[in-house]
Design a protein around this motif. Structure first.
Motif, mmCIF file in Angstrom:
data_model
loop_
_atom_site.group_PDB
_atom_site.id
_atom_site.type_symbol
_atom_site.label_atom_id
_atom_site.label_comp_id
_atom_site.label_asym_id
_atom_site.label_seq_id
_atom_site.Cartn_x
_atom_site.Cartn_y
_atom_site.Cartn_z
ATOM 1 N N THR A 32 0.798 -1.240 0.000
ATOM 2 C CA THR A 32 0.000 0.000 0.000
ATOM 3 C C THR A 32 0.824 1.280 0.000
ATOM 4 O OG1 THR A 32 -0.155 -0.067 2.412
ATOM 5 C CG2 THR A 32 -2.001 -1.021 1.150
ATOM 6 N N ARG A 33 2.104 1.169 0.315
ATOM 7 C CA ARG A 33 2.944 2.382 0.356
ATOM 8 C C ARG A 33 4.303 2.068 -0.233
ATOM 9 N NH1 ARG A 33 1.785 2.636 5.864
ATOM 10 N NH2 ARG A 33 3.924 2.005 6.287
ATOM 11 N N THR A 56 -3.217 -2.166 7.225
ATOM 12 C CA THR A 56 -4.273 -1.155 7.267
ATOM 13 C C THR A 56 -5.292 -1.372 6.147
ATOM 14 O OG1 THR A 56 -2.513 0.313 8.005
ATOM 15 C CG2 THR A 56 -4.639 1.333 7.530
ATOM 16 N N LEU A 80 -3.598 -7.869 6.961
ATOM 17 C CA LEU A 80 -2.963 -8.793 7.903
ATOM 18 C C LEU A 80 -1.552 -8.325 8.224
ATOM 19 C CD1 LEU A 80 -0.724 -10.969 6.315
ATOM 20 C CD2 LEU A 80 -2.842 -11.332 5.091
ATOM 21 N N ASP A 81 -1.046 -8.882 9.313
ATOM 22 C CA ASP A 81 0.335 -8.614 9.706
ATOM 23 C C ASP A 81 1.176 -9.806 9.236
ATOM 24 O OD1 ASP A 81 2.789 -8.389 11.084
ATOM 25 O OD2 ASP A 81 1.815 -7.257 12.699
ATOM 26 N N VAL A 82 2.181 -9.541 8.410
ATOM 27 C CA VAL A 82 2.960 -10.650 7.821
ATOM 28 C C VAL A 82 3.761 -11.425 8.863
ATOM 29 C CG1 VAL A 82 3.162 -9.660 5.491
ATOM 30 C CG2 VAL A 82 4.939 -9.154 7.212
ATOM 31 N N LEU A 131 10.085 -9.613 10.900
ATOM 32 C CA LEU A 131 9.457 -8.794 9.856
ATOM 33 C C LEU A 131 10.147 -8.974 8.504
ATOM 34 C CD1 LEU A 131 7.516 -6.622 8.860
ATOM 35 C CD2 LEU A 131 9.009 -4.871 9.861
ATOM 36 N N SER A 160 18.110 -4.627 1.040
ATOM 37 C CA SER A 160 18.426 -3.187 1.169
ATOM 38 C C SER A 160 19.912 -2.972 0.966
ATOM 39 C CB SER A 160 18.049 -2.713 2.573
ATOM 40 O OG SER A 160 18.562 -1.425 2.820
ATOM 41 N N TYR A 172 18.754 -4.111 11.572
ATOM 42 C CA TYR A 172 18.121 -4.036 10.246
ATOM 43 C C TYR A 172 19.089 -4.556 9.183
ATOM 44 C CZ TYR A 172 15.997 -1.824 6.086
ATOM 45 O OH TYR A 172 15.453 -1.576 4.848
ATOM 46 N N PRO A 202 17.385 -2.083 -2.761
ATOM 47 C CA PRO A 202 17.238 -0.664 -3.110
ATOM 48 C C PRO A 202 18.204 0.184 -2.297
ATOM 49 C CG PRO A 202 15.132 -1.643 -2.397
ATOM 50 C CD PRO A 202 16.208 -2.609 -2.048
ATOM 51 N N GLY A 203 18.604 1.316 -2.908
ATOM 52 C CA GLY A 203 19.308 2.327 -2.127
ATOM 53 C C GLY A 203 18.278 3.099 -1.312
ATOM 54 N N ARG A 210 8.194 9.925 3.777
ATOM 55 C CA ARG A 210 9.013 8.968 4.533
ATOM 56 C C ARG A 210 10.368 9.592 4.849
ATOM 57 N NH1 ARG A 210 5.737 5.412 6.649
ATOM 58 N NH2 ARG A 210 7.271 3.735 6.670
HETATM 59 N N1 LIG Z 1 12.562 3.170 2.178
HETATM 60 C C1 LIG Z 1 13.800 2.958 1.822
HETATM 61 O O1 LIG Z 1 14.579 3.895 1.559
HETATM 62 C C2 LIG Z 1 14.305 1.528 1.674
HETATM 63 C C3 LIG Z 1 15.625 1.333 1.263
HETATM 64 C C4 LIG Z 1 16.084 0.030 1.068
HETATM 65 C C5 LIG Z 1 15.243 -1.041 1.287
HETATM 66 N N2 LIG Z 1 13.970 -0.825 1.707
HETATM 67 C C6 LIG Z 1 13.109 -2.009 1.901
HETATM 68 O O2 LIG Z 1 12.085 -1.916 0.928
HETATM 69 C C7 LIG Z 1 10.875 -2.497 1.446
HETATM 70 C C8 LIG Z 1 9.752 -1.475 1.366
HETATM 71 O O3 LIG Z 1 10.143 -0.349 2.123
HETATM 72 P P1 LIG Z 1 9.311 1.018 2.078
HETATM 73 O O4 LIG Z 1 10.131 2.058 2.750
HETATM 74 O O5 LIG Z 1 8.798 1.225 0.729
HETATM 75 O O6 LIG Z 1 8.133 0.610 3.084
HETATM 76 P P2 LIG Z 1 7.011 1.491 3.733
HETATM 77 O O7 LIG Z 1 6.848 2.795 3.029
HETATM 78 O O8 LIG Z 1 7.278 1.481 5.191
HETATM 79 O O9 LIG Z 1 5.739 0.592 3.373
HETATM 80 C C9 LIG Z 1 5.640 -0.623 3.928
HETATM 81 C C10 LIG Z 1 4.444 -1.370 3.344
HETATM 82 O O10 LIG Z 1 4.409 -2.609 4.007
HETATM 83 C C11 LIG Z 1 3.250 -2.689 4.853
HETATM 84 N N3 LIG Z 1 3.686 -3.312 6.095
HETATM 85 C C12 LIG Z 1 4.600 -2.873 6.977
HETATM 86 N N4 LIG Z 1 4.703 -3.723 7.996
HETATM 87 C C13 LIG Z 1 3.829 -4.738 7.754
HETATM 88 C C14 LIG Z 1 3.472 -5.911 8.435
HETATM 89 N N5 LIG Z 1 4.022 -6.233 9.611
HETATM 90 N N6 LIG Z 1 2.538 -6.718 7.891
HETATM 91 C C15 LIG Z 1 1.948 -6.386 6.701
HETATM 92 N N7 LIG Z 1 2.257 -5.295 6.007
HETATM 93 C C16 LIG Z 1 3.181 -4.471 6.533
HETATM 94 C C17 LIG Z 1 2.770 -1.241 5.008
HETATM 95 O O11 LIG Z 1 1.387 -1.114 5.284
HETATM 96 P P3 LIG Z 1 0.826 -1.110 6.815
HETATM 97 O O12 LIG Z 1 1.630 -0.140 7.592
HETATM 98 O O13 LIG Z 1 -0.613 -0.731 6.664
HETATM 99 O O14 LIG Z 1 0.987 -2.511 7.317
HETATM 100 C C18 LIG Z 1 3.107 -0.693 3.634
HETATM 101 O O15 LIG Z 1 2.170 -1.134 2.694
HETATM 102 C C19 LIG Z 1 11.200 -2.944 2.869
HETATM 103 O O16 LIG Z 1 11.548 -4.309 2.865
HETATM 104 C C20 LIG Z 1 12.397 -2.092 3.241
HETATM 105 O O17 LIG Z 1 13.199 -2.712 4.219
HETATM 106 C C21 LIG Z 1 13.472 0.433 1.907
#
Ligand SMILES: NC(=O)c1ccc[n+]([C@@H]2O[C@H](COP(=O)([O-])OP(=O)(O)OC[C@H]3O[C@@H](n4cnc5c(N)ncnc54)[C@H](OP(=O)(O)O)[C@@H]3O)[C@@H](O)[C@H]2O)c1
Length: 276
Positions: A32-33, A56, A80-82, A131, A160, A172, A202-203, A210
């Motif tokens: 969703t995000r 959510t 659901l919560d994964v 997680l 990551s 992490y 991803p970087g 965020r």
């Molecule tokens: N953001 C970065 O810069 C970055 C960089 C490198 C790698 N990553 C990785 O890329 C992936 C996505 O990151 P993001 O920053 O795009 O994530 P995000 O914006 O935090 O979005 C997370 C998504 O996952 C859902 N989610 C989170 N916890 C959950 C749970 N326990 N059960 C089910 N759904 C859950 C959220 O919805 P709800 O909150 O409604 O559950 C949302 O849809 C992650 O694996 C992260 O570690 C991110």
């Protein structure tokens, strides 16, 4: 038509220059995000059938409504919560039923619990592990019978830059590093079934609202210092750019790629401005 590994060859896609995911049945966690949302949007608009989850329910509804009328047909969603094993397993089974099978899964939900090393306790380490790694392991395990039934498939684990370049928070980075190993090992384990497994790192992605976007708006000087020191192109990678690589790995265009770790970070150096 199937290739030597048993997965369907996208000959029709190749001939008309498609992205290779049309008609694929794909489950994405955390859709969703951020990155997950971009993966879901890209897959649906490219004609894949997609299932996704998040905690959510309202956000899932909003996503579904915004994608109505796209090529891939109705998006299947469940709140659901994964980290709840049985609910995740039931979601995999329900998705396979709803989509008529599974050709791919993406473990995208992830994140970190706790703060710096000395302020982090065992519960933070365990929650971060569950997680990122625990959910990915259970997702793949539950998906295997469906991928086998499809004659093979593609698994993508979202790791990551923190999984291969040191930077806080350590819990992490350690969990993300384990996902890279998991992809390499599972690729060997599941290769005989025609199931490919890859990790994408991803970087630091610029996602509206965020961490990095907030820093850019609230502390532009610090963000500029981060960009100058760590981002050779001056800009973080966009989630849409990462989503395209994930779609490639789900498609038959990448039939020769398995066990790979694919950074998508525009040659970023350190994962964050927070140290090391
Ligand atoms: N953001 C970065 O810069 C970055 C960089 C490198 C790698 N990553 C990785 O890329 C992936 C996505 O990151 P993001 O920053 O795009 O994530 P995000 O914006 O935090 O979005 C997370 C998504 O996952 C859902 N989610 C989170 N916890 C959950 C749970 N326990 N059960 C089910 N759904 C859950 C959220 O919805 P709800 O909150 O409604 O559950 C949302 O849809 C992650 O694996 C992260 O570690 C991110």
């Amino acid at each position: 038509m199937r290739n030597v590994h048993g997965s369907r060859v996208g000959a029709r896609e190749e001939s008309r220059g498609g992205s290779g995911v049309r008609g694929k049945r794909v489950l994405v966690t955390g859709g969703t995000r951020g990155l997950g949302e971009q993966i879901v949007r890209l897959l649906v608009t490219e004609g894949a059938q997609v299932a996704t989850c998040a905690r959510t329910a309202r956000d899932l509804e909003t996503l579904k409504l915004s994608l109505r009328g796209e090529d891939g047909g109705p998006l299947f969603t469940r709140a659901l919560d994964v980290t709840e094993p049985e609910r995740l397993e039931r979601f995999v089974a329900a998705s396979a039923k709803r989509l008529g099978g599974l050709d791919g899964v993406v473990a995208c939900a992830g994140g970190s619990h706790g703060g710096g090393f000395e302020r982090t306790d065992a519960a933070d380490w365990a929650a971060t592990w569950e997680l990122n790694v625990g959910h990915a392991v259970r997702l793949v395990r539950a998906a295997i019978p469906h991928l086998r039934d499809a004659g093979g498939g593609s698994v993508v684990l979202i790791s990551s830059i923190s999984g291969w370049k040191p930077g806080p928070p350590i819990q992490y980075g350690v969990a993300k590093s384990a996902q890279i190993h998991l992809a390499a090992s599972l690729a060997r384990e599941l290769g005989p079934d025609g199931i490919r497994v890859n990790a994408v790192s991803p970087g630091s992605m610029l996602i509206p609202g965020r961490r990095w976007d907030r820093m850019r708006q609230e502390d532009p000087e610090r963000f500029a210092g981060f960009a100058a020191a760590e981002l050779p192109g001056g800009e973080p990678v966009a989630p849409q750019e990462v989503a395209r690589v994930v779609a490639f790995l789900l498609s038959d265009w990448s039939s020769g790629v398995s066990g790979a770790h694919v950074p998508v970070d525009r040659a970023q150096n350190a994962p964050s401005p927070d140290g090391y």
